[in-house]
Scaffold this active site. Structure first.
Site, PDB file in Angstrom:
ATOM      1  N   LYS A 183      37.924  26.496  41.011  1.00  0.00           N
ATOM      2  CA  LYS A 183      36.870  26.591  40.002  1.00  0.00           C
ATOM      3  C   LYS A 183      35.725  25.616  40.265  1.00  0.00           C
ATOM      4  CE  LYS A 183      39.960  28.334  36.385  1.00  0.00           C
ATOM      5  NZ  LYS A 183      41.171  28.398  37.193  1.00  0.00           N
ATOM      6  N   LYS A 199      37.821  26.728  29.604  1.00  0.00           N
ATOM      7  CA  LYS A 199      39.058  26.863  30.365  1.00  0.00           C
ATOM      8  C   LYS A 199      39.371  25.581  31.128  1.00  0.00           C
ATOM      9  CE  LYS A 199      36.560  29.491  33.959  1.00  0.00           C
ATOM     10  NZ  LYS A 199      36.508  30.792  34.661  1.00  0.00           N
ATOM     11  N   ARG A 257      38.797  41.802  41.494  1.00  0.00           N
ATOM     12  CA  ARG A 257      39.383  40.934  42.509  1.00  0.00           C
ATOM     13  C   ARG A 257      39.105  41.544  43.879  1.00  0.00           C
ATOM     14  NH1 ARG A 257      43.497  37.369  43.238  1.00  0.00           N
ATOM     15  NH2 ARG A 257      42.191  36.189  41.773  1.00  0.00           N
ATOM     16  N   ARG A 283      40.385  44.684  37.149  1.00  0.00           N
ATOM     17  CA  ARG A 283      41.372  44.345  36.125  1.00  0.00           C
ATOM     18  C   ARG A 283      40.696  44.401  34.760  1.00  0.00           C
ATOM     19  NH1 ARG A 283      42.647  38.736  38.905  1.00  0.00           N
ATOM     20  NH2 ARG A 283      40.378  38.859  38.911  1.00  0.00           N
ATOM     21  N   ASP A 341      36.836  36.515  42.428  1.00  0.00           N
ATOM     22  CA  ASP A 341      36.734  37.251  41.172  1.00  0.00           C
ATOM     23  C   ASP A 341      35.269  37.441  40.824  1.00  0.00           C
ATOM     24  OD1 ASP A 341      39.481  37.194  41.085  1.00  0.00           O
ATOM     25  OD2 ASP A 341      39.577  35.490  39.709  1.00  0.00           O
ATOM     26  N   ASN A 358      39.627  32.057  44.934  1.00  0.00           N
ATOM     27  CA  ASN A 358      41.041  31.696  44.989  1.00  0.00           C
ATOM     28  C   ASN A 358      41.467  31.447  46.433  1.00  0.00           C
ATOM     29  OD1 ASN A 358      42.194  32.384  42.069  1.00  0.00           O
ATOM     30  ND2 ASN A 358      40.668  33.924  42.623  1.00  0.00           N
TER      31      ASN A 358
END
Length: 301
Positions: free
Chosen positions: A118, A153, A203, A217, A265, A275
Site C-alpha cells: 500500500k 484501512k 485484479r 471482483r 488492483d 501485491n
C-alpha cells in the site's frame, strides 16, 4: 508459505502452483517463515516434502517428515506468505536476502521488503486515488472535509480486513479514528472513496512486468469490499485501455526490481494496490478463461 491446513483447495493460488509442480515430478518442500534460520553463512529451513495434493481426500495433502534443508540447494523458492507485514515477516526477508543472488526467489526478498503493497504504488500517484498516510488528526479531518466520502484501512493488512467506508455524515468517524490510533502503532491510510467499486475491483496478474490475466471482483450485497476473502464474487473480465496503460507504466519497474509475480488492483481506472507478497487469482482466471497461469509461470521460470 502459510500452513497448508488453513488454505482453500478450491481458490488458493499457492496450491495451484504446487499442484503444477507435482504434475511435473518436481520435489516440493514447504516451510513457514519462522522455520528459516541462519548458521555460519548458510540459510536453512525445517521443511516438509509435499508428496500429494488430492482433492478427493481429507486432508487433501500428504507430507513427508520434517527435514532441515540448506536453501541454497533449491532451484526455485516461492515466497507466498500472506501479510501482516510485521517484523517477523521482515526478518524472514533479511535472511532469505542472503541467498537471493544464488537461488531464484519469487519474489526477491529485498524487493518485497522495500515495496510494501500500500506504499509502493504511491510512486505513481498520478494513477492512484487521492491518498493520505498519517496518524495526524488535523490532516485526517482536513482530508475528510475535502473528499467527504472516504475509505480508512490499515497500512499492512490484507484480504480486505479492517477496511471501513465512511460517508460524509457518518457520526462514527471520530470513534473510528480513535480506534485506529489505539490499535495501530503505524500510520494508516485514508483515501477518497471510488464509487466505481460497485462495478468491481479488478485484479490483474503480471509476470515479469507483463499482464497475463485478470478477474473482476464484485462486492457482496451487504459489503463495499470486493476481496474474495470477505465474500466478493469473481466474474470474467478483460483489460481496458486504462488497465493496459497502468501495466505499461509500472511494468518496467517491477521487472527491474525482480518482482516477477505481481497482482495489481484497479478500481474505476485507478491503481489501488500492488501485491508483491502472495498475489492470488490463478484459480479464478483458469475457471473463466481456461488459462493455466501456474503452468505458464513455471515454463517462464
Amino acid at each position: 508459505m502459510d500452513p497448508l491446513e488453513g488454505l482453500s483447495l478450491k481458490d488458493d493460488t499457492t496450491l495451484a502452483i504446487i499442484i503444477e509442480c507435482l504434475s511435473k515430478n518436481y520435489n516440493v518442500w514447504h516451510f513457514l517463515s519462522k522455520n528459516v534460520s541462519y548458521l555460519d553463512g548458510n540459510i536453512n529451513a525445517t521443511c516438509k516434502n509435499i508428496l500429494e495434493i488430492n482433492e478427493e481426500k481429507f486432508p487433501y495433502y500428504k507430507c513427508g517428515d520434517l527435514k532441515n534443508k540448506n536453501l541454497k540447494n533449491m532451484d526455485i523458492i516461492f515466497i507466498r506468505q500472506d501479510p501482516p507485514f510485521d517484523m517477523s515477516y521482515i526478518t524472514s526477508t533479511y535472511l532469505l536476502e542472503y541467498i537471493e543472488n544464488e537461488v531464484k526467489i519469487i519474489n526477491r526478498p529485498s524487493q518485497i521488503r522495500n515495496s510494501p503493497e500500500k506504499l509502493f504504488l504511491n510512486k505513481w500517484n498520478h494513477l492512484t486515488p487521492k491518498t493520505l498516510i498519517t496518524r495526524n488528526n488535523k490532516e485526517i479531518f482536513s482530508f475528510r472535509e475535502k473528499y467527504q466520502d472516504i475509505i480508512i484501512k490499515p497500512l499492512y493488512g490484507n484480504g480486505g480486513s479492517g477496511i471501513f467506508y465512511v460517508k460524509k455524515d457518518d457520526k462514527n468517524f471520530n470513534s473510528l479514528i480513535e480506534m485506529f490510533l489505539k490499535i495501530e502503532s503505524e500510520p494508516f491510510i485514508i483515501q477518497e472513496y471510488l464509487p466505481e467499486i460497485t462495478q468491481g475491483d479488478k485484479r490483474v496478474i503480471l509476470f515479469n512486468g507483463e499482464p497475463v490475466g485478470a478477474i473482476n471482483r464484485i462486492p457482496g450485497d451487504f459489503d463495499m469490499r470486493a476481496n474474495l476473502h470477505v465474500g466478493g464474487e469473481a466474474i470474467k473480465t478483460s483489460l481496458s485501455k486504462k488497465d493496459v496503460e497502468i501495466c505499461e507504466t509500472i511494468g518496467p519497474s517491477l521487472k527491474e526490481k525482480g518482482l516477477f509475480l505481481v497482482g495489481i488492483d484497479i478500481i474505476g481506472g485507478k491503481l489501488t494496490e500492488i501485491n508483491v507478497t502472495s498475489p492470488t487469482g490463478f484459480r479464478e482466471i483458469f475457471r473463466f478463461n481456461g488459462i493455466n497461469l501456474a503452468r505458464n509461470l513455471l515454463e517462464l521460470l
